[in-house]
Design a protein around this motif. Structure first.
Motif, PDB file in Angstrom:
ATOM      1  N   ASP A   1      19.477  62.393  43.088  1.00  0.00           N
ATOM      2  CA  ASP A   1      18.604  61.676  42.098  1.00  0.00           C
ATOM      3  C   ASP A   1      17.168  61.934  42.326  1.00  0.00           C
ATOM      4  OD1 ASP A   1      20.715  61.338  40.494  1.00  0.00           O
ATOM      5  OD2 ASP A   1      20.716  59.339  40.998  1.00  0.00           O
TER       6      ASP A   1
ATOM      7  N   SER B   1      16.222  65.095  41.439  1.00  0.00           N
ATOM      8  CA  SER B   1      16.481  65.604  39.552  1.00  0.00           C
ATOM      9  C   SER B   1      15.062  65.395  39.089  1.00  0.00           C
ATOM     10  CB  SER B   1      17.352  64.808  39.192  1.00  0.00           C
ATOM     11  OG  SER B   1      18.545  65.303  39.318  1.00  0.00           O
TER      12      SER B   1
ATOM     13  N   PRO C   1      24.666  69.249  40.984  1.00  0.00           N
ATOM     14  CA  PRO C   1      23.355  69.237  40.402  1.00  0.00           C
ATOM     15  C   PRO C   1      22.473  68.366  41.462  1.00  0.00           C
ATOM     16  CG  PRO C   1      25.279  68.272  39.142  1.00  0.00           C
ATOM     17  CD  PRO C   1      25.921  68.815  40.482  1.00  0.00           C
ATOM     18  N   PRO C   2      21.162  68.590  41.256  1.00  0.00           N
ATOM     19  CA  PRO C   2      20.476  69.526  40.052  1.00  0.00           C
ATOM     20  C   PRO C   2      20.047  70.919  40.950  1.00  0.00           C
ATOM     21  CG  PRO C   2      18.945  68.121  41.160  1.00  0.00           C
ATOM     22  CD  PRO C   2      20.213  67.721  42.008  1.00  0.00           C
TER      23      PRO C   2
ATOM     24  N   ASP D   1      19.921  73.367  38.035  1.00  0.00           N
ATOM     25  CA  ASP D   1      18.941  72.892  37.025  1.00  0.00           C
ATOM     26  C   ASP D   1      17.498  73.175  37.533  1.00  0.00           C
ATOM     27  OD1 ASP D   1      20.801  71.601  35.545  1.00  0.00           O
ATOM     28  OD2 ASP D   1      20.984  70.101  37.245  1.00  0.00           O
TER      29      ASP D   1
ATOM     30  N   ALA E   1      23.567  69.676  35.961  1.00  0.00           N
ATOM     31  CA  ALA E   1      23.712  68.387  35.495  1.00  0.00           C
ATOM     32  C   ALA E   1      23.860  68.489  33.870  1.00  0.00           C
ATOM     33  CB  ALA E   1      22.734  67.494  35.630  1.00  0.00           C
TER      34      ALA E   1
ATOM     35  N   HIS F   1      20.725  68.480  31.853  1.00  0.00           N
ATOM     36  CA  HIS F   1      19.772  69.464  31.886  1.00  0.00           C
ATOM     37  C   HIS F   1      20.261  70.845  31.874  1.00  0.00           C
ATOM     38  CE1 HIS F   1      16.753  66.655  33.629  1.00  0.00           C
ATOM     39  NE2 HIS F   1      17.767  66.423  34.561  1.00  0.00           N
TER      40      HIS F   1
END
Lengths: 85, 894
Positions: free
Chosen positions: B544, B547, B584-585, B588, B622, B625
């Motif tokens: 996170d 992210s 993820p991420p 992304d 994710a 995203h």
């Protein structure tokens, strides 16, 4: 579907379910308070009221879970009678 | 994990020694497997021996092919929670194919991520795998069903799935059947033939029966195995065999009713009591049975029942756990109900107590609720909250909460706040605040020294509850886009957090960051998101934290800090690559970096990162995203000149876009409208803008900035005096607003557009001033693509900048790139190249300057200037100034 799903009243009603074999009265609770009647032809009818289609399907599943043979299913009385199409 | 994986659910039921061989069925199963069928379906009502057939098949297959691995999963209704189903499915497959049993590299994503991951793992493991899903009729959840369908559709050739169910599952059976990919075993296959019935009855009852008796029993039970087994049990220890058979076959009573009465009536009282009382248990062990019955000797009783073939099924090799045959348990429960509900509730309550003290919270809650022992259920549920939050088994917890009376939840603020969260997740926003307020009142009363105001246990959940309440309030404010309220509650959450509550601090900072971002205060937004990332890292939540790079970089690009954005992505990617993150991420981040590179005009490198993201696979994206990849693809296509392809990607992006808490600062609709403008559909773009409420005099907020600039572009493309004037008015207002927010990235675009308008309006001096501003902001950070997108029409404007000596290198780079995109033959070069001095003169010839002005500019005499000019004309094969400039442009010299 003969009725649109949002037609709440049309879903509920009294049903009669006929099963092969004679079931003891003690299954009444199991079948959500339906009345069990042993018929002379060796079948049992369950009669009672269901609030909606989901309740009816739940009941039929209980029949299936018990391994008894389902013979017929009928609407006996409907609060809003409509001709079956 | 709060709900440990019960090994009993993964246990392959052993073949009973006295079982009748069903080789005609196992042969059919073998044939299907050999034919390459993907799925075996055993569909028949209760009591037809579905599980036994599977056990026998597995036992015989293991003998004939030692490389066969078996993953067995006995489903129950709790597996309708996708998270729980996922963990059991993973555990079942893992324990079958991994030497070490459970592996610890399980994916953290949802089912549609886990299934491909698991299948891939199976495909890479040696040998063949048979996955058995028993009692599939209990699965009703569409997400779980779809996951099984997905699995069957993508099964590796070394894997086979067998499903046992009382009713046909809602899977694409017809399709599988048509393709010959389905083997079906139905009730008619499972019924005992007269020969099988005879062998079975003889073996189980220990009596030798006449053919006539066997035929009569077979006919009465219709080969139904549960019926035959009960009949055999009734026959055991009975002298009057024929009398029994006559009475039974002559009766119309339901077989189970008739026979169970026979069996139970002949059993000793203690056995009868034991069976009825323990029938409430889905699985039972000696100690659990003792706790439930309030007696002793449960373990011995279970072993005796198994020996007597009394419908108990062992669930492990050690004979610790058993379950009753489902049908038998149902019948026993019905008999138990006749004893009255109070008695049943006592049994449930005792079972709940046992499960609670044996660390089985799920079953403790289940029996607590069934026994109306809500206080205990509530206590257990509350204790599971921290781990449920981690393992995301929300569905289970929400299901429990719904069954608790509100007053019981109301006694426990921790539970109440979780219930508020449940309401929030369910979208019932109005139900949230009253629950939060009630919990808060109890906390305040308790803090004021009052005792007994609530039942929540002391601990970290209770300690951090005020923070949780403030965070949930901020979340409600977010749902209603009430920015001041988000700030107020998030700030309060931050003020209340303990220094070591990193998760709480991270969440509060994230919300403050979102609020700042949404209102255009990007500097604060960046600071808060970086603070959030730092706290998430401290809390151990690296993914996170990574992210946040995506949102921080979005803001940096808008602020004109392109290099910083690129560096942030590169740092984050180094981290993911170093730690081998393929979830993820990871993808992304590649999409995000691709966009940043695109803004910097590095199309080739940008495309490379899109391929990397794509190759990482869907599971590395994710949900929130995912659309960014499609937008970046659209950018790439557009740069290649494939506008229709770009539109296709934007339409995909629109489908993938999930409205979350992130502000929608570059609406996909606006991106589509911009492409329309390039396609000459300015009127459509204009309609899009007005339909979405964008107007020349409309209110300017940061969230609507991108759309408003899009409107200005549509007006410019319309190219009438009045539309240009409107665009100028709008851009002037937008410039003010962007300056107010310090958004240099936006100022570049706006200034560039203003320059093109002024140029078209024949106002060279002010056009140049506006362009100069754009160039000066763009050059240091390399905002190239904005200029390239303007294409050929901007060349004349750039020429004036070159003439004025503004950012000469940057301008030359831009002009050359635009010409390259115009597909000028790059191989055409001059036989006799221009000298450095001649190039300087040439650049000035491209301006409006007169000959004497040029010579003054270069501090050379007019004559020298003319000599240079003559050489230039000669080398460029031009006869006059305009022709030389055109030729020089084509060659990329200026």
């Amino acid at each position: 579907m003969t009725h649109p799903p949002d037609h709440g009243d049309a879903e509920s009603g009294r049903y009669e379910i006929r099963l092969r074999g004679q079931l003891d009265q003690r299954w009444s609770d199991w079948f959500e308070g339906f009345t069990l009647t042993n018929q002379t032809d060796g079948t049992t009818t369950l009669t009672g009221h269901v609030t909606d289609q989901a309740a009816l399907h739940g009941l039929l599943r209980r029949v299936g879970d018990l391994g008894v043979t389902l013979i017929s299913l009928n609407v006996t009385h409907n609060s809003k009678e409509e001709p079956e199409s | 994990m709060v709900m440990p994986v019960l090994a009993t659910k993964l246990f392959v039921p052993p073949l009973r020694p006295q079982a009748i061989s069903r080789s005609r069925i196992t042969r059919k199963l073998d044939d299907g497997m050999r034919r390459g069928a993907k799925l075996t379906l055993i569909s028949a009502p209760a009591g037809f021996g579905k599980t036994t057939v599977l056990s026998e098949w597995i036992a015989s297959s293991r003998l004939s092919s030692p490389d066969l691995r078996v993953a067995w999963l006995s489903l129950d209704s709790a597996d309708n929670d996708p998270a729980r189903f996922q963990s059991y499915l993973t555990a079942a497959i893992d324990s079958a194919i991994s030497e070490s049993g459970f592996s610890d590299d399980d994916p953290t994503g949802s089912l549609d991520v886990t299934i491909p991951w698991l299948l891939n793992k199976v495909a890479q493991s040696p040998g063949r795998l048979l996955l058995v899903l028993d009692d599939f009729q209990l699965i009703e959840d569409p997400a779980v069903r779809e996951a099984v369908e997905l699995m069957i559709d993508h099964l590796p050739s070394t894997m086979h799935v067998a499903i046992a169910s009382r009713s046909d599952p809602l899977l694409p059976l017809a399709r599988l059947r048509a393709r010959g990919e389905l083997t079906e075993i139905r009730a008619s296959d499972l019924r005992f033939t007269p020969a099988e019935a005879g062998a079975f009855l003889t073996r189980t009852s220990g009596k030798s029966l006449s053919d006539k008796d066997i035929a009569a029993l077979g006919a009465r039970t219709e080969g139904w195995i549960a019926g035959l087994q009960l009949a055999a049990l009734s026959l055991r220890d009975r002298g009057d065999v024929s009398e029994f058979i006559t009475a039974f076959t002559g009766s119309n009573r339901f077989i189970i009713d008739y026979l169970i009465e026979e069996v139970l009536d002949r059993a000793p009282l203690d056995v009868r009591e034991f069976l009825c009382q323990t029938a409430i248990l889905d699985r039972l062990s000696g100690p659990l049975a003792d706790a439930t019955t309030g007696s002793t000797g449960g373990a011995e009783m279970l072993e005796a029942l198994e020996r007597a073939n009394m419908f108990v099924v062992p669930l492990d090799d050690e004979r610790q756990w058993y379950r009753y045959h489902h049908l038998f348990a149902d019948v026993l429960r019905v008999r138990l109900m006749a004893h009255g509900t109070a008695h049943v509730q006592t049994l449930h309550s005792r079972a709940s107590e046992w499960f609670e003290s044996n660390d089985s919270p799920a079953e403790a809650v289940q029996h607590g609720i069934a026994g109306s022992d809500f206080a205990r259920a509530a206590r257990v549920i509350e204790s599971t909250i921290p781990s449920v939050r981690k393992s995301r088994q929300d569905t289970t917890l929400l299901g429990w909460l719904a069954q608790l009376p509100p007053e019981v939840i109301g006694r426990r603020p921790v539970l109440q706040v979780f219930s508020a969260w449940a309401s929030l997740v369910a979208g019932d926003v109005t139900a949230v605040e009253p629950q939060l307020a009630a919990a808060e009142r109890q906390l305040e009363a308790a803090a004021g020294g009052k005792t007994g105001v609530h039942d929540s246990e002391p601990g970290s959940e209770l300690d951090s509850l005020p923070v949780t309440i403030a965070l949930y309030r901020a979340a409600i404010a977010m749902a209603s886009e009430d920015m001041p309220a988000i700030r107020q509650h998030a700030q309060r959450a931050r003020d209340l957090t303990a220094p070591d509550d990193h998760l709480g601090r991270g969440a509060a900072a994230g919300m403050l960051g979102l609020a700042a971002w949404s209102t255009g205060d990007l500097e604060t937004g960046i600071v808060e998101f970086r603070e959030s990332a730092a706290n998430l890292r401290r809390a151990g939540n690296v993914l996170d934290a990574l992210s946040t790079t995506i949102v921080v970089s979005d803001m940096l690009v808008t602020l004109g800090r392109l290099k910083e954005a690129r560096a942030a992505y590169e740092r984050a990617l180094l981290e993911t690559e170093a730690s081998g993150v393929e979830v993820p991420p990871a993808a992304d981040l590649h999409s995000g970096l691709s966009r940043v590179l695109h803004v910097g005009g590095q199309a080739a490198l940008a495309t490379q990162h899109l391929s990397i993201a794509h190759d990482l696979g869907e599971e590395a994206f994710a949900h929130e995203h995912r659309y960014r990849w499609s937008i970046a693809m659209a950018d790439a296509r557009r740069t290649e000149g494939d506008l229709e392809g770009a539109l296709d990607h934007l339409r995909d992006a629109d489908k993938e876009y999930r409205r979350g808490f992130f502000p929608d600062v570059q609406p996909i609709g606006a991106l589509i409208a911009r492409l329309w403008i390039e396609q000459g559909r300015a009127a459509d773009a204009h309609s899009w803008a007005t339909d979405n409420g964008y107007a020349v005099q409309g209110e300017l907020t940061y969230l609507r900035e991108f759309g408003h600039i899009t409107l200005a572009r549509a007006l410019i493309a319309h190219n009438t005096p009045s539309s240009l004037a409107d665009a100028a008015t709008l851009l002037d207002r937008l410039l003010d607003s962007a300056e107010g927010g310090g958004r240099a990235g936006c100022i570049i675009e706006i200034s560039l557009l203003v320059a093109t308008i002024l140029h078209a309006q024949q106002k060279p001096a002010t056009a140049l001033a506006s362009l100069e501003r754009a160039l000066n902001l763009a050059e240091p950070e390399g905002y190239i693509q904005l200029f390239l997108d303007e294409g050929a029409p901007i060349l004349a404007l750039l020429r004036t900048a070159a003439g004025a000596g503004i950012q000469p290198d940057f301008v030359r780079l831009l002009s050359q790139s635009i010409r390259n995109r115009l597909q000028v033959d790059p191989t055409s070069t001059l036989a006799d190249p221009l000298s450095e001095r001649e190039l300087q003169v040439l650049r000035l010839l491209a301006t409006e300057l007169t000959g004497p002005q040029i010579s003054r500019e270069l501090h050379i005499s007019l004559n020298t200037m003319r000599t240079h000019t003559r050489h230039i004309f000669l080398k460029l094969e031009a006869s006059e100034r305009a022709g030389a400039v055109r030729r020089a442009e084509t060659l990329g010299l200026i």
